[in-house]
Motif scaffolding. Structure first.
Motif, short mmCIF file in Angstrom:
data_model
loop_
_atom_site.label_atom_id
_atom_site.label_comp_id
_atom_site.label_asym_id
_atom_site.label_seq_id
_atom_site.Cartn_x
_atom_site.Cartn_y
_atom_site.Cartn_z
N ASP A 1 29.19 31.77 -2.14
CA ASP A 1 30.38 32.53 -2.55
C ASP A 1 31.65 31.69 -2.38
O ASP A 1 32.63 31.87 -3.12
CB ASP A 1 30.49 33.83 -1.73
CG ASP A 1 29.60 34.94 -2.31
OD1 ASP A 1 29.10 34.78 -3.44
OD2 ASP A 1 29.41 35.95 -1.62
N GLN A 2 31.66 30.79 -1.41
CA GLN A 2 32.83 29.89 -1.26
C GLN A 2 32.91 28.96 -2.46
O GLN A 2 33.97 28.75 -3.04
CB GLN A 2 32.71 29.10 0.05
CG GLN A 2 33.76 28.01 0.25
CD GLN A 2 33.32 26.65 -0.31
OE1 GLN A 2 32.14 26.30 -0.28
NE2 GLN A 2 34.26 25.88 -0.82
N LYS A 3 31.76 28.41 -2.87
CA LYS A 3 31.75 27.51 -4.04
C LYS A 3 32.24 28.28 -5.27
O LYS A 3 33.05 27.79 -6.03
CB LYS A 3 30.33 26.98 -4.30
CG LYS A 3 29.73 26.17 -3.14
CD LYS A 3 30.39 24.81 -2.98
CE LYS A 3 29.94 24.08 -1.73
NZ LYS A 3 30.23 24.70 -0.45
N ALA B 1 35.61 27.51 -7.31
CA ALA B 1 35.39 27.06 -8.69
C ALA B 1 36.14 28.00 -9.65
O ALA B 1 36.78 27.56 -10.61
CB ALA B 1 33.90 27.04 -9.01
N ALA B 2 36.07 29.31 -9.35
CA ALA B 2 36.74 30.29 -10.22
C ALA B 2 38.25 30.03 -10.24
O ALA B 2 38.89 30.11 -11.29
CB ALA B 2 36.44 31.70 -9.74
N PHE B 3 38.81 29.70 -9.09
CA PHE B 3 40.25 29.43 -9.05
C PHE B 3 40.58 28.21 -9.91
O PHE B 3 41.48 28.24 -10.74
CB PHE B 3 40.73 29.18 -7.61
CG PHE B 3 42.19 28.87 -7.54
CD1 PHE B 3 43.14 29.89 -7.55
CD2 PHE B 3 42.64 27.54 -7.51
CE1 PHE B 3 44.50 29.59 -7.52
CE2 PHE B 3 44.00 27.24 -7.48
CZ PHE B 3 44.92 28.27 -7.49
N LYS C 1 37.97 34.92 -13.04
CA LYS C 1 37.69 35.82 -11.91
C LYS C 1 36.41 35.40 -11.22
O LYS C 1 35.42 35.11 -11.91
CB LYS C 1 37.51 37.25 -12.43
CG LYS C 1 38.59 38.19 -11.94
CD LYS C 1 38.32 39.61 -12.38
CE LYS C 1 38.25 40.45 -11.13
NZ LYS C 1 37.50 41.63 -11.15
N PRO C 2 36.35 35.38 -9.89
CA PRO C 2 35.09 34.99 -9.23
C PRO C 2 34.02 36.08 -9.37
O PRO C 2 34.33 37.26 -9.43
CB PRO C 2 35.49 34.84 -7.76
CG PRO C 2 36.72 35.66 -7.61
CD PRO C 2 37.41 35.69 -8.93
N GLU C 3 32.79 35.63 -9.46
CA GLU C 3 31.64 36.55 -9.45
C GLU C 3 30.90 36.34 -8.14
O GLU C 3 30.01 35.49 -8.06
CB GLU C 3 30.68 36.21 -10.61
CG GLU C 3 31.22 36.49 -11.99
CD GLU C 3 31.16 37.98 -12.34
OE1 GLU C 3 30.34 38.70 -11.73
OE2 GLU C 3 31.96 38.41 -13.19
#
Ligand code: HXC
Length: 258
Positions: free
Chosen positions: A239-241, A245-247, A252-254
């Motif tokens: 989830d950190q990756k 990566a989303a930023f 938006k992060p998944e």
């Protein structure tokens, strides 16, 4: 499960517990607190739930421990049965965030229950107090310990020694309450905050909860060390990756582990 003293439902990814002893202003008896524990067990085990809200009625979050139930207790009854706090710590040990959504009276054990939660969102009608002194007892579920940490010694002494109530504005100013909102918006506000939290990575949410609680419970150096260790371990999470990566990719992060 049919509960006697609470209502339990899910709203999206949020578990909602409503204290439901309206005739006694949600006075907290042993069964009710056992039921809260049971409901929390269920929500904690449910992968569809990311945060929990505990609320009461318009008139009272909870007006304290049930006075009738303890009026004739002997010392031995209280001590041997670990009355009434035997089962209270379950709120504190819940690893998912718990929000207290408070309208009306949050007195004695009611105030203590709210303080065991991770944050309090209050209606403008909320009234907080530790009036046990009027009954010839003292707070027994953390009132003399959590209240000074939340609002400082002066105000905690004032509330515990005079038994006066503190309104929502004063409680927010003093740091007991995270947000104050109009009474008719209070539950929506709490559910929406809980839904926001439930949208993030659950392991990260749990790490943050654990770390902030360290600040509340231990020394600064211990807390800083704990935070650093947990911070480093967050880099082991996919989830950190994903979040970073989303930023970078402006999307938006998944999060996988919600
Ligand atoms: C049992 C309670 C109760 C309580 C209210 N009720 N608080 N019953 N335990 N803690 C009952 C009343 O007896 C009454 O029942 C009904 O709820 C409505 O209450 P009223 O007093 O008629 O309402 P109102 O005039 O609006 O006053 C509200 C109030 C007052 C200011 C909140 O009820 C009050 O002072 N309650 C007690 C608050 C208190 O002292 N809390 C601390 C408890 S000790 P009937 O049948 O008459 O209609 C404690 C120790 C914790 O919490 C220790 C560790 C867990």
């Amino acid at each position: 499960m049919n509960y006697e003293n609470i209502l339990v439902e899910t709203r999206g990814r949020v578990g909602l517990i409503t204290l439901n002893r309206p005739k006694a202003l949600n006075a907290l008896n042993d069964t009710l607190v056992d039921e809260i524990g049971h409901a929390l067990d269920g929500f904690e085990a449910d992968e569809g739930i990311g945060a929990i809200v505990i609320t009461g009625s318009e008139k009272a979050f909870a007006a304290g421990a049930d006075i009738g139930a303890m009026a004739n207790f002997s010392y031995m009854d209280a001590y041997k049965g670990d009355y009434i706090t035997r089962n209270w710590e379950r709120v504190k040990t819940c690893r998912k965030p718990v929000i207290a959504a408070v309208a009306g009276f949050a007195l004695g054990g009611g105030c203590e229950l709210a303080m065991m939660c991770d944050m309090i969102i209050a209606a403008d009608t909320a009234k907080f107090g530790q009036p046990e002194i009027k009954l010839g007892i003292l707070p027994g579920a953390g009132g003399t310990q959590r209240l000074p940490r939340a609002v400082g010694k002066a105000k905690a002494m004032d509330l515990c020694l005079t038994a006066r109530f503190m309104d929502a504005t004063e409680a927010e100013r003093a740091g007991l309450v995270a947000r104050v909102v109009p009474a008719d918006k209070m539950l929506d506000e709490a559910l929406s905050a809980a839904e926001t939290i439930a949208g993030y990575s659950l392991p990260v949410v749990m790490m943050i909860k654990e770390s902030v609680n360290r600040a509340f419970e231990g020394s600064l150096n211990e807390g800083l060390l704990f935070e650093r260790r947990v911070f480093h371990s967050a880099f082991a999470l996919d989830d950190q990756k994903e979040g970073m990566a989303a930023f970078v990719e402006k999307r938006k992060p998944e999060f996988k582990h919600r």
